[in-house]
Design a protein around this motif. Structure first.
Motif, short mmCIF file in Angstrom:
data_model
loop_
_atom_site.label_atom_id
_atom_site.label_comp_id
_atom_site.label_asym_id
_atom_site.label_seq_id
_atom_site.Cartn_x
_atom_site.Cartn_y
_atom_site.Cartn_z
N ASN A 104 29.90 54.79 55.62
CA ASN A 104 28.59 55.08 55.05
C ASN A 104 27.44 54.40 55.79
O ASN A 104 26.29 54.48 55.35
N ASP A 105 27.74 53.76 56.91
CA ASP A 105 26.69 53.10 57.69
C ASP A 105 26.07 54.14 58.62
O ASP A 105 26.33 54.19 59.82
N PHE A 106 25.22 55.00 58.05
CA PHE A 106 24.72 56.17 58.76
C PHE A 106 23.92 55.81 60.00
O PHE A 106 23.93 56.55 60.99
N LEU A 107 23.20 54.70 59.96
CA LEU A 107 22.32 54.37 61.07
C LEU A 107 23.07 53.80 62.28
O LEU A 107 22.46 53.52 63.31
N ARG A 108 24.37 53.67 62.18
CA ARG A 108 25.17 53.25 63.34
C ARG A 108 26.00 54.40 63.90
O ARG A 108 26.78 54.19 64.82
N MET A 109 25.84 55.57 63.37
CA MET A 109 26.69 56.68 63.77
C MET A 109 26.36 57.14 65.19
O MET A 109 25.23 57.03 65.66
N ASP A 110 27.39 57.66 65.86
CA ASP A 110 27.31 57.96 67.28
C ASP A 110 27.08 59.43 67.60
O ASP A 110 26.75 59.76 68.74
N PHE A 111 27.32 60.31 66.65
CA PHE A 111 27.13 61.74 66.90
C PHE A 111 25.68 61.96 67.37
O PHE A 111 24.74 61.53 66.71
N THR A 112 25.51 62.62 68.49
CA THR A 112 24.22 62.65 69.17
C THR A 112 23.68 64.07 69.31
O THR A 112 24.41 65.00 69.63
N ALA A 113 22.39 64.19 69.08
CA ALA A 113 21.64 65.41 69.40
C ALA A 113 20.59 65.00 70.43
O ALA A 113 19.55 64.43 70.08
N ARG A 114 20.87 65.27 71.70
CA ARG A 114 19.95 64.87 72.76
C ARG A 114 18.83 65.91 72.91
O ARG A 114 19.11 67.08 73.14
N PRO A 115 17.59 65.47 72.76
CA PRO A 115 16.49 66.41 72.95
C PRO A 115 16.50 66.98 74.36
O PRO A 115 16.79 66.28 75.34
N GLY A 116 16.24 68.25 74.47
CA GLY A 116 16.20 68.91 75.77
C GLY A 116 15.32 70.13 75.71
O GLY A 116 14.65 70.40 74.70
N ARG A 117 15.33 70.89 76.79
CA ARG A 117 14.49 72.07 76.86
C ARG A 117 14.89 73.08 75.77
O ARG A 117 16.04 73.50 75.71
N GLY A 118 13.95 73.42 74.94
CA GLY A 118 14.19 74.45 73.93
C GLY A 118 14.95 74.00 72.71
O GLY A 118 15.26 74.81 71.84
N GLY A 119 15.28 72.70 72.61
CA GLY A 119 16.01 72.25 71.43
C GLY A 119 16.80 70.98 71.66
O GLY A 119 16.29 70.01 72.24
N TYR A 120 18.06 70.98 71.25
CA TYR A 120 18.92 69.80 71.33
C TYR A 120 20.29 70.22 71.85
O TYR A 120 20.68 71.39 71.76
N ARG A 121 21.02 69.21 72.34
CA ARG A 121 22.41 69.44 72.76
C ARG A 121 23.28 68.43 72.01
O ARG A 121 23.00 67.22 72.01
N LEU A 122 24.31 68.94 71.35
CA LEU A 122 25.14 68.13 70.46
C LEU A 122 26.34 67.57 71.19
O LEU A 122 27.04 68.29 71.93
N PHE A 123 26.63 66.28 70.94
CA PHE A 123 27.77 65.60 71.54
C PHE A 123 28.46 64.76 70.46
O PHE A 123 27.79 64.02 69.74
N GLY A 124 29.78 64.88 70.38
CA GLY A 124 30.53 64.02 69.49
C GLY A 124 31.18 64.77 68.34
O GLY A 124 31.22 66.01 68.32
N ALA A 125 31.69 63.99 67.38
CA ALA A 125 32.46 64.57 66.28
C ALA A 125 31.95 64.07 64.93
O ALA A 125 31.46 62.94 64.81
N LYS A 126 32.07 64.93 63.95
CA LYS A 126 31.85 64.58 62.56
C LYS A 126 33.16 64.83 61.82
O LYS A 126 33.85 65.82 62.06
N GLU A 127 33.48 63.92 60.89
CA GLU A 127 34.80 63.99 60.22
C GLU A 127 34.64 63.98 58.71
O GLU A 127 33.58 63.65 58.19
N VAL A 128 35.73 64.35 58.04
CA VAL A 128 35.79 64.40 56.58
C VAL A 128 34.65 65.28 56.03
O VAL A 128 33.80 64.84 55.25
#
Length: 523
Positions: A104-128
């Motif tokens: 539940n420590d949301f502010l330490r989570m690693d799933f990333t949305a890197r800002p880029g041209r036209g939007g974002y690029r998603l990296f990583g995993a979400k579970e449960v």
């Protein structure tokens, strides 16, 4: 035990019934074409589903509500309209907060949305994630800034049909001890593009959006669980009335009678706090961070403990997986899941701990009677998301423990003394114990505060009752005795002056097929 549960599936018949009812409309605000006007109304509808099957309640749609409130709270008009149409059409939405490494420590989570041209690029995993593989939209909590701090995460609304299929995939389904029919899995993304229009609210405000949304969902989910506890109490009472032991019905044995009466008293207190928390979102939204955390911590805990006690009365039949008592075992297995959900008991106490000193020093707030009136048409419709704040300015409930006109003065006197002691300890908390990293003693103090809020809510319901059983101080005395016992202020069982008439009411409701909650309508 249902064959669908044995197979790890939700009841197809149950899902079809809920689809026919249009349950998705319950999660959509009225102004967007749905039926969501008041949170306590949603609770009453879903309570009937949870009364029968926790997994169905979670798996068919409550998860969609948990996701949708983020969009109702901060989404653009286009996002809100789109999501409303999806839910009204019977679609499902998943919310992706969790990463197992961070809980539940949301502010330490690693799933990333890197800002880029036209939007974002998603990296990583979400579970449960519930329904990840069959949702028509995902609400994703993602890091958009590598810097630490509260402005590092954002919320995205993504449509799986619009994402390139080679850039994401579902993770294998988790096998769970409870809610076996829920489709809990995860998602993994590999440089997956999403458009800029996916951003919900402002970039970097994801933590605020999530915390405001939690105040709504935490306030609602415990009240739904009342239906599960009601079913368990009814099952065990039916067994106790029909089973003979030592030449008497089990219900006449002192231990069994006490367990049943205790469960009834605890259920009424839990429903009192659930009602107050749901109404506070509308009537006192600035204080909802306290009531929502307290109800999400206390009610699932008390209901789970109560049902476990009831299982002792049921005896060996608790383990039987077929027949009339099989559903009880499923409820016992599934009910603890509700204490975890998207925020477990420790996370809820961690919300209370930093506010304890303020609550102990702030002027006492006025407490509107509408928080506690079971049938009250004057509560304003609509959830005021813009008025939900991350910290409360005061305590709206505990002044009710100072009620000098209530006929249970001995109990209220002890609870008021305990409240004074707790406030004194809260005022003395050192700075290190005013953060989520506080000591166990500070967390124990928050737990005691939550118990006192529950007791105060029971007083509020009794005080504002319009006649009938709820205006009788018998149930209040029983509920407050149970609360005082948990706080170490009382010993032994509920006194006979409260227990005997409360047990008579329990049997009367059973014989008339009426629920055991506050609403006391024909089932």
């Amino acid at each position: 035990m249902s064959t669908s549960d044995e197979r790890g599936e939700l009841s197809a018949h149950g899902e079809a019934l809920l689809d026919g009812f249009g349950l998705g409309a319950e999660y959509v605000p009225v102004e967007l074409g749905g039926r969501l006007a008041r949170l306590d109304g949603l609770v009453r509808v879903l309570r009937e589903v949870f009364r029968r099957d926790v997994g169905l309640g979670l798996g068919h749609g409550v998860t969609s509500f948990m996701a949708a409130v983020n969009v109702w709270a901060a989404g653009s008009p286009e996002q809100r309209d789109r999501l409303a149409r999806l839910l009204l059409d019977g679609g499902k939405v998943s919310v992706a907060y969790h990463e197992l490494a961070h809980g539940n420590d949301f502010l330490r989570m690693d799933f990333t949305a890197r800002p880029g041209r036209g939007g974002y690029r998603l990296f990583g995993a979400k579970e449960v994630i519930n329904n990840a593989d069959r949702a028509r939209a995902w609400v994703l909590f993602a890091r958009t800034d590598p810097a630490p701090g509260s402005r590092s995460h954002s919320v995205l609304l993504a449509d799986p049909d619009e994402l390139p299929t080679d850039r994401w995939q579902p993770l294998p389904r988790y096998r769970t001890a409870g809610v076996r029919g829920c489709r809990i899995s995860g998602l993994v993304f590999r440089d997956c593009p999403v458009p800029a229009s996916a951003l919900v609210g402002e970039e970097g405000r994801g933590g605020e959006v999530a915390l405001r949304s939690f105040q709504v969902t935490r306030s609602a989910l415990p009240g739904m669980a009342i239906g599960t506890a009601d079913s368990c109490l009814r099952t065990v009472l039916r067994f106790a009335l029909g089973r003979r032991l030592y030449r008497r019905n089990v219900v006449q044995l002192p231990h069994a009678a006490a367990v049943l009466t205790n469960a009834f008293a605890d259920l009424l207190l839990c429903d009192s706090l659930s009602l107050a928390a749901a109404r506070a979102v509308h009537l006192l939204p600035e204080q909802a961070s306290v009531t929502s955390a307290a109800v999400k911590y206390l009610v699932p805990k008390l209901l789970t403990d109560s049902v476990r006690e009831l299982s002792v009365v049921l005896g060996a039949r608790f383990y039987v997986r077929e027949g009339e008592h099989a559903a009880f075992g499923r409820h016992v297995r599934d009910l603890p899941v509700l204490s975890l959900g998207h925020a477990g008991p420790t996370a809820c106490l961690a919300t209370l701990v930093p506010q304890l000193r303020r609550l102990a020093t702030a002027p006492q707030l006025s407490c509107p009677g509408g928080l506690f009136m079971v049938e009250d048409d004057d509560v304003p419709a609509g959830i005021p998301f813009d008025r939900l704040t991350l910290t409360a300015t005061g305590d709206p409930l505990t002044a009710l423990l100072m009620d000098t006109d209530a006929p249970v003065q001995d109990l209220l006197r002890d609870l008021a003394t305990e409240l004074a002691d707790v406030r004194r300890a809260c005022r003395a908390l050192p700075p290190a114990d005013r953060t989520p990293l506080a000591s166990p003693a500070a967390f124990a103090l928050a737990a005691r505060y939550a118990e006192l809020l529950g007791a105060a809510a029971a007083v509020g319901v009794w005080r504002n009752a319009r006649g009938g059983f709820l205006a009788d101080p018998v149930w209040l005395g029983a509920a407050l005795h149970r609360s005082a016992r948990r706080l170490g202020l009382r010993e032994g069982g509920i006194p006979a002056v409260y227990a005997q008439p409360l047990r008579a009411e329990l049997l009367r409701r059973y014989e008339e097929s009426r629920p055991f909650d506050l609403y006391d309508a024909h089932a």
